[in-house]
Scaffold this motif. Structure first.
Motif, PDB file in Angstrom:
ATOM      1  N   TRP A  21      96.751 -66.783 -26.552  1.00  0.00           N
ATOM      2  CA  TRP A  21      96.768 -65.904 -27.987  1.00  0.00           C
ATOM      3  C   TRP A  21      97.915 -66.114 -28.711  1.00  0.00           C
ATOM      4  O   TRP A  21      98.024 -66.371 -29.778  1.00  0.00           O
ATOM      5  CB  TRP A  21      96.435 -64.218 -27.821  1.00  0.00           C
ATOM      6  N   LEU A  22      99.160 -66.041 -28.059  1.00  0.00           N
ATOM      7  CA  LEU A  22     100.428 -66.235 -28.718  1.00  0.00           C
ATOM      8  C   LEU A  22     100.612 -67.588 -29.125  1.00  0.00           C
ATOM      9  O   LEU A  22     101.239 -67.865 -30.355  1.00  0.00           O
ATOM     10  CB  LEU A  22     101.594 -65.752 -27.513  1.00  0.00           C
ATOM     11  N   ALA A  23     100.093 -68.491 -28.128  1.00  0.00           N
ATOM     12  CA  ALA A  23     100.311 -69.865 -28.766  1.00  0.00           C
ATOM     13  C   ALA A  23      99.548 -70.223 -29.956  1.00  0.00           C
ATOM     14  O   ALA A  23     100.130 -71.019 -30.906  1.00  0.00           O
ATOM     15  CB  ALA A  23      99.882 -71.036 -27.570  1.00  0.00           C
ATOM     16  N   MET A  24      98.510 -69.761 -30.160  1.00  0.00           N
ATOM     17  CA  MET A  24      97.338 -69.731 -31.178  1.00  0.00           C
ATOM     18  C   MET A  24      98.018 -69.052 -32.284  1.00  0.00           C
ATOM     19  O   MET A  24      97.976 -69.719 -33.565  1.00  0.00           O
ATOM     20  CB  MET A  24      95.984 -69.271 -30.791  1.00  0.00           C
ATOM     21  N   LYS A  25      98.508 -68.224 -32.209  1.00  0.00           N
ATOM     22  CA  LYS A  25      99.219 -67.543 -33.344  1.00  0.00           C
ATOM     23  C   LYS A  25     100.298 -67.967 -33.777  1.00  0.00           C
ATOM     24  O   LYS A  25     100.578 -68.209 -35.164  1.00  0.00           O
ATOM     25  CB  LYS A  25      99.766 -65.908 -33.096  1.00  0.00           C
ATOM     26  N   GLN A  26     101.245 -68.706 -32.806  1.00  0.00           N
ATOM     27  CA  GLN A  26     102.484 -69.456 -33.201  1.00  0.00           C
ATOM     28  C   GLN A  26     102.030 -70.627 -33.924  1.00  0.00           C
ATOM     29  O   GLN A  26     102.834 -71.427 -34.692  1.00  0.00           O
ATOM     30  CB  GLN A  26     103.378 -69.886 -32.027  1.00  0.00           C
ATOM     31  N   ALA A  27     101.027 -71.229 -33.567  1.00  0.00           N
ATOM     32  CA  ALA A  27     100.472 -72.538 -34.427  1.00  0.00           C
ATOM     33  C   ALA A  27      99.823 -72.263 -35.743  1.00  0.00           C
ATOM     34  O   ALA A  27      99.488 -73.457 -36.344  1.00  0.00           O
ATOM     35  CB  ALA A  27      99.232 -73.206 -33.310  1.00  0.00           C
ATOM     36  N   GLY A  28      99.825 -71.160 -36.004  1.00  0.00           N
ATOM     37  CA  GLY A  28      99.125 -70.627 -37.268  1.00  0.00           C
ATOM     38  C   GLY A  28      97.502 -71.000 -37.386  1.00  0.00           C
ATOM     39  O   GLY A  28      97.144 -70.889 -38.497  1.00  0.00           O
ATOM     40  N   LEU A  29      96.927 -70.748 -36.106  1.00  0.00           N
ATOM     41  CA  LEU A  29      95.447 -70.918 -36.266  1.00  0.00           C
ATOM     42  C   LEU A  29      94.676 -69.569 -36.618  1.00  0.00           C
ATOM     43  O   LEU A  29      95.163 -68.589 -36.541  1.00  0.00           O
ATOM     44  CB  LEU A  29      95.073 -71.321 -34.912  1.00  0.00           C
ATOM     45  N   ASP A  30      93.632 -69.928 -37.321  1.00  0.00           N
ATOM     46  CA  ASP A  30      92.645 -68.852 -37.703  1.00  0.00           C
ATOM     47  C   ASP A  30      91.696 -68.635 -36.794  1.00  0.00           C
ATOM     48  O   ASP A  30      91.244 -69.458 -36.478  1.00  0.00           O
ATOM     49  CB  ASP A  30      92.160 -68.870 -38.998  1.00  0.00           C
ATOM     50  N   PHE A  31      91.549 -67.637 -35.984  1.00  0.00           N
ATOM     51  CA  PHE A  31      90.725 -67.389 -34.915  1.00  0.00           C
ATOM     52  C   PHE A  31      90.141 -66.074 -34.887  1.00  0.00           C
ATOM     53  O   PHE A  31      90.874 -64.977 -35.202  1.00  0.00           O
ATOM     54  CB  PHE A  31      91.062 -67.719 -33.398  1.00  0.00           C
ATOM     55  N   ALA A  32      89.018 -65.706 -34.652  1.00  0.00           N
ATOM     56  CA  ALA A  32      88.219 -64.554 -34.265  1.00  0.00           C
ATOM     57  C   ALA A  32      88.655 -63.998 -32.737  1.00  0.00           C
ATOM     58  O   ALA A  32      88.907 -64.909 -31.925  1.00  0.00           O
ATOM     59  CB  ALA A  32      86.797 -64.473 -34.416  1.00  0.00           C
ATOM     60  N   GLU A  33      88.739 -63.019 -32.624  1.00  0.00           N
ATOM     61  CA  GLU A  33      89.121 -62.308 -31.119  1.00  0.00           C
ATOM     62  C   GLU A  33      87.901 -61.452 -30.639  1.00  0.00           C
ATOM     63  O   GLU A  33      87.502 -60.301 -31.443  1.00  0.00           O
ATOM     64  CB  GLU A  33      90.307 -61.481 -31.376  1.00  0.00           C
ATOM     65  N   VAL A  34      87.631 -61.508 -29.381  1.00  0.00           N
ATOM     66  CA  VAL A  34      86.687 -60.649 -28.849  1.00  0.00           C
ATOM     67  C   VAL A  34      87.425 -59.997 -27.701  1.00  0.00           C
ATOM     68  O   VAL A  34      87.959 -60.935 -26.845  1.00  0.00           O
ATOM     69  CB  VAL A  34      85.565 -61.468 -28.181  1.00  0.00           C
ATOM     70  N   ARG A  35      87.884 -58.675 -27.699  1.00  0.00           N
ATOM     71  CA  ARG A  35      88.288 -58.159 -26.570  1.00  0.00           C
ATOM     72  C   ARG A  35      87.460 -57.328 -25.721  1.00  0.00           C
ATOM     73  O   ARG A  35      86.764 -56.461 -26.399  1.00  0.00           O
ATOM     74  CB  ARG A  35      89.277 -57.220 -27.178  1.00  0.00           C
ATOM     75  N   ILE A  36      87.510 -57.444 -24.412  1.00  0.00           N
ATOM     76  CA  ILE A  36      86.687 -57.036 -23.331  1.00  0.00           C
ATOM     77  C   ILE A  36      87.561 -56.181 -22.640  1.00  0.00           C
ATOM     78  O   ILE A  36      88.290 -56.469 -21.852  1.00  0.00           O
ATOM     79  CB  ILE A  36      85.927 -58.093 -22.711  1.00  0.00           C
ATOM     80  N   ALA A 162     105.613 -73.620 -23.287  1.00  0.00           N
ATOM     81  CA  ALA A 162     106.324 -73.029 -22.029  1.00  0.00           C
ATOM     82  C   ALA A 162     106.912 -71.485 -22.564  1.00  0.00           C
ATOM     83  O   ALA A 162     106.612 -70.659 -21.582  1.00  0.00           O
ATOM     84  CB  ALA A 162     107.688 -73.714 -22.147  1.00  0.00           C
ATOM     85  N   ASP A 163     107.228 -71.155 -23.545  1.00  0.00           N
ATOM     86  CA  ASP A 163     107.553 -69.884 -24.043  1.00  0.00           C
ATOM     87  C   ASP A 163     106.073 -68.796 -23.966  1.00  0.00           C
ATOM     88  O   ASP A 163     106.309 -67.699 -23.399  1.00  0.00           O
ATOM     89  CB  ASP A 163     108.149 -69.880 -25.411  1.00  0.00           C
ATOM     90  N   ALA A 164     104.913 -69.485 -24.262  1.00  0.00           N
ATOM     91  CA  ALA A 164     103.836 -68.610 -24.132  1.00  0.00           C
ATOM     92  C   ALA A 164     103.480 -68.254 -22.713  1.00  0.00           C
ATOM     93  O   ALA A 164     103.284 -67.216 -22.341  1.00  0.00           O
ATOM     94  CB  ALA A 164     102.619 -69.537 -24.778  1.00  0.00           C
ATOM     95  N   MET A 165     103.759 -69.379 -21.814  1.00  0.00           N
ATOM     96  CA  MET A 165     103.426 -69.237 -20.456  1.00  0.00           C
ATOM     97  C   MET A 165     104.390 -67.982 -19.948  1.00  0.00           C
ATOM     98  O   MET A 165     104.179 -67.198 -19.032  1.00  0.00           O
ATOM     99  CB  MET A 165     103.614 -70.230 -19.570  1.00  0.00           C
ATOM    100  N   PHE A 166     105.682 -67.964 -20.258  1.00  0.00           N
ATOM    101  CA  PHE A 166     106.686 -66.892 -19.778  1.00  0.00           C
ATOM    102  C   PHE A 166     106.727 -65.598 -20.575  1.00  0.00           C
ATOM    103  O   PHE A 166     107.425 -64.635 -20.229  1.00  0.00           O
ATOM    104  CB  PHE A 166     108.143 -67.630 -19.847  1.00  0.00           C
ATOM    105  N   ALA A 167     105.890 -65.326 -21.785  1.00  0.00           N
ATOM    106  CA  ALA A 167     105.928 -64.359 -22.397  1.00  0.00           C
ATOM    107  C   ALA A 167     105.419 -63.223 -21.691  1.00  0.00           C
ATOM    108  O   ALA A 167     106.304 -61.973 -21.795  1.00  0.00           O
ATOM    109  CB  ALA A 167     105.024 -64.480 -23.755  1.00  0.00           C
ATOM    110  N   MET A 197     104.424 -61.458 -31.339  1.00  0.00           N
ATOM    111  CA  MET A 197     104.653 -60.631 -30.171  1.00  0.00           C
ATOM    112  C   MET A 197     104.598 -59.047 -30.540  1.00  0.00           C
ATOM    113  O   MET A 197     104.046 -58.241 -29.731  1.00  0.00           O
ATOM    114  CB  MET A 197     106.159 -60.954 -29.220  1.00  0.00           C
ATOM    115  N   GLN A 198     105.138 -58.961 -31.653  1.00  0.00           N
ATOM    116  CA  GLN A 198     105.112 -57.412 -31.995  1.00  0.00           C
ATOM    117  C   GLN A 198     103.933 -57.109 -32.562  1.00  0.00           C
ATOM    118  O   GLN A 198     103.464 -55.770 -32.364  1.00  0.00           O
ATOM    119  CB  GLN A 198     106.061 -57.344 -33.416  1.00  0.00           C
ATOM    120  N   GLU A 199     102.865 -57.815 -32.956  1.00  0.00           N
ATOM    121  CA  GLU A 199     101.655 -57.608 -33.261  1.00  0.00           C
ATOM    122  C   GLU A 199     100.737 -57.347 -31.727  1.00  0.00           C
ATOM    123  O   GLU A 199     100.181 -56.290 -32.016  1.00  0.00           O
ATOM    124  CB  GLU A 199     100.819 -58.918 -33.965  1.00  0.00           C
ATOM    125  N   TRP A 200     100.941 -58.195 -31.059  1.00  0.00           N
ATOM    126  CA  TRP A 200     100.157 -57.803 -29.776  1.00  0.00           C
ATOM    127  C   TRP A 200     100.748 -56.565 -29.090  1.00  0.00           C
ATOM    128  O   TRP A 200      99.926 -55.710 -28.775  1.00  0.00           O
ATOM    129  CB  TRP A 200     100.783 -58.959 -28.582  1.00  0.00           C
TER     130      TRP A 200
END
Length: 216
Positions: A21-36, A162-167, A197-200
């Motif tokens: 999620w963080l990697a995709m946000k940082q890449a500026g991608l537009d994506f839908a989110e399904v939270r279970i 790498a930063d996404a993995m350690f977040a 990160m603040q959004e998450w």
């Protein structure tokens, strides 16, 4: 182009969901989110609708499903955002090495300090095994920042997978109030300051579910 969909678990608990999620946000991608919501009576069936593994996260791109956090990040980098890896070949190799180490290791930390963004448990979970793994994490951060990260605030300067993995590790250090040296604290602060990160975290704080002894 078909809009991407990322299926995730609770933002308060699901460390593996945070990574892509963080990697995709940082890449500026537009994506839908399904939270279970996890650990509920219908959780397994709901996840099975999307994920071949029966686990989150899973990325849906048209007819393609990509599961496992690191595989999702790799796919996103290859298809949409190659800047999510360092440009230098040797640095990419190091970045991939520490990502794989994070993905496969640090079991003591996972078991004893599960991610829980909303709560604080100062000093809990600090076993000798956890302490050794934290020392290894500090060594990774120190080496990357000193050798590759001088051009920015992240492990390799600019944000990478790498930063996404350690977040989620940073979040654990906050929750359990792990003492950081100045260099580790500066890195943790920079990662936490990212708008994504603040959004998450804002979303995690707004969730109503509470899972006792959740480990992920």
């Amino acid at each position: 182009m078909t809009k991407l969909t990322l299926v995730i678990g609770n933002k308060n608990y699901s460390s593996w969901s945070l990574r892509p999620w963080l990697a995709m946000k940082q890449a500026g991608l537009d994506f839908a989110e399904v939270r279970i919501p996890l650990d509920g009576p219908t959780t397994h069936g709901e996840i099975r609708r999307y994920s071949p593994s029966g686990k989150v996260p899973v990325l849906i791109d048209g007819d393609l499903k990509v599961w496992e956090s690191l595989a999702i990040c790799e796919y996103v980098a290859e298809r949409f955002a190659n800047h999510l890896w360092p440009a230098d070949l040797a640095q990419r190799a190091i970045a991939r090495s520490i990502c794989a180490e994070m993905h496969a290791g640090f079991q003591n930390l996972r078991e004893n300090m599960p991610m829980d963004c909303r709560n604080r448990y100062p000093g809990e979970g600090m076993t000798p095994g956890v302490e050794a793994e934290i020392d290894r994490i500090f060594a990774i951060w120190r080496e990357c920042r000193q050798k590759f990260g001088t051009s920015g605030d992240m492990l390799f300067g600019n944000f990478t997978i790498a930063d996404a993995m350690f977040a989620p590790v940073v979040m654990r250090f906050v929750t359990y109030e792990v003492k950081l040296d100045a260099q580790a604290q500066a890195y943790a602060d920079a990662l936490l300051a990212l708008p994504a990160m603040q959004e998450w975290l804002a979303a995690a704080y707004s969730e109503s579910e509470s899972i006792a002894h959740f480990k992920m």
